[in-house]
Write an enzyme that holds these catalytic residues in place. Structure first.
Site, PDB file in Angstrom:
ATOM      1  N   TYR A 138     -28.501  39.902  18.840  1.00  0.00           N
ATOM      2  CA  TYR A 138     -29.548  40.303  19.791  1.00  0.00           C
ATOM      3  C   TYR A 138     -30.579  41.136  19.026  1.00  0.00           C
ATOM      4  O   TYR A 138     -30.325  42.280  18.660  1.00  0.00           O
ATOM      5  CB  TYR A 138     -28.946  41.112  20.921  1.00  0.00           C
ATOM      6  CG  TYR A 138     -29.813  41.218  22.160  1.00  0.00           C
ATOM      7  CD1 TYR A 138     -31.116  40.721  22.205  1.00  0.00           C
ATOM      8  CD2 TYR A 138     -29.325  41.819  23.316  1.00  0.00           C
ATOM      9  CE1 TYR A 138     -31.894  40.820  23.338  1.00  0.00           C
ATOM     10  CE2 TYR A 138     -30.092  41.922  24.463  1.00  0.00           C
ATOM     11  CZ  TYR A 138     -31.368  41.425  24.468  1.00  0.00           C
ATOM     12  OH  TYR A 138     -32.143  41.531  25.608  1.00  0.00           O
ATOM     13  N   LYS A 163     -30.856  35.873  19.795  1.00  0.00           N
ATOM     14  CA  LYS A 163     -31.515  36.201  21.063  1.00  0.00           C
ATOM     15  C   LYS A 163     -32.596  37.237  20.780  1.00  0.00           C
ATOM     16  O   LYS A 163     -32.309  38.301  20.217  1.00  0.00           O
ATOM     17  CB  LYS A 163     -30.499  36.748  22.060  1.00  0.00           C
ATOM     18  CG  LYS A 163     -31.090  37.102  23.422  1.00  0.00           C
ATOM     19  CD  LYS A 163     -30.012  37.635  24.355  1.00  0.00           C
ATOM     20  CE  LYS A 163     -30.622  37.973  25.721  1.00  0.00           C
ATOM     21  NZ  LYS A 163     -29.618  38.555  26.637  1.00  0.00           N
TER      22      LYS A 163
END
EC number: 4.2.1.41
Length: 307
Positions: A138, A163
């Site tokens: 992330y 992400k």
């Protein structure tokens, strides 16, 4: 690379953490939340993530939620957990995820650190290699990567997706052009539908959807319209649903979580309004505004028509 490894694609489900009046996790409500997302076609479940108030969960609660997610999905879709922050604790959570049958984990940034690229590489390398589960990085906060660092991490087969929660489109284009299909690219910006058209054109074909917790048919209608380049319907959904909810979300910090719970209450998925500090619940005025927005949205876009 193991050719069988694959990151989830499409619209990804991020359940909330429902608390009862005593502040304990409401197990039945959580199971209903996960089941609702699966029944409405979301391609994966990410448990104990940002919308699940990862930062406020203790070890026992984390284990309980992973158990519920795995048992409720019954292998219908992949289950990903969240790890990150303290590296030692993250390794322990990764082991818990493996032992309980999760398919992978989403790795959040290290805690309160503005690291050099070599430090980021060593942190994520350690967590990626700590188990054989799939790992999704992330990118957010201070964890912003160069292409070179992601290329080095991509040497590990466990690393299946990135992400992005930063929104630097120049960097995103560099990443997707450099690594192409090696990774799955996931839009992780707040309220993913708002920015998805910009991301989609750069190769990001997956995203996390907050509104899927209460109006998943509208999230699906929007994404399908985007994929077939139906600009008229995309613009209509922006005007009638997405922008009104997003403008309300921006009224208070932390509404990215508590507004989801309010939306679920409104549509008849009672999970309570309790959030743990430092988050705050949705104020009554804003709750009523969301209620009006959703009533009008469901009149314009009923579930049976969208499906």
């Amino acid at each position: 690379m193991n050719s069988q490894r694959k990151s989830p694609t499409g619209i990804l489900g991020f359940p909330i953490t429902p608390f009862d009046e005593h502040g304990r996790i409401d197990e039945q409500a959580l199971s209903r939340n996960v089941e609702f997302l699966i029944n409405n076609g979301l391609e994966a479940i990410f448990i104990c993530a940002g919308s699940g108030e990862f930062q406020s969960l203790n070890r026992n609660e984390y284990e309980l939620m992973v158990d519920i997610a795995v048992s409720t999905t019954k292998n219908k879709v992949p289950v990903y957990t969240s790890i990150g922050g303290n590296i030692s604790t993250s390794i322990e959570l990764a082991e818990i995820s493996k032992d309980k049958g999760a398919d992978g984990y989403l790795i959040f940034p290290p805690y309160l650190i503005d690291p050099e690229q070599e430090g980021l590489y060593n942190y994520y390398k350690t967590l990626i290699r700590s188990t054989d589960l799939n790992a999704i990085i992330y990118q957010r906060g201070k964890a912003v990567f160069t292409v070179d660092t992601i290329e080095r991490l991509a040497e590990f087969p466990q690393f299946v997706g990135l992400k992005d929660g930063i929104g630097n489109m120049e960097l995103n284009i560099e990443l997707t052009q450099s690594l192409g299909g090696r990774l799955e690219w996931i839009n992780g910006m707040p309220f993913g539908e708002i920015t998805m058209p910009g991301y989609f054109g750069t190769g990001f074909h997956s995203y996390s959807s907050a509104i899927a917790n209460y109006i998943p048919h509208i999230a699906r209608t929007f994404f399908e319209a985007l994929k077939r380049n139906d600009k008229e319907l995309v613009d209509e959904l922006y005007k009638n649903v997405l922008f009104p909810i997003n403008n309300l979300r921006k009224q208070r910090k932390g509404y990215n979580v508590s507004l989801i719970k309010a939306g679920m209450e409104i549509i008849g998925l009672p999970i309570g309004s309790t959030v743990r500090p430092p988050l705050i619940p949705v104020e009554k005025e804003h709750f009523l505004q969301l209620e009006t927005i959703l009533k009008e949205a469901l009149e314009k876009y009923p579930v049976h028509i969208c499906k």
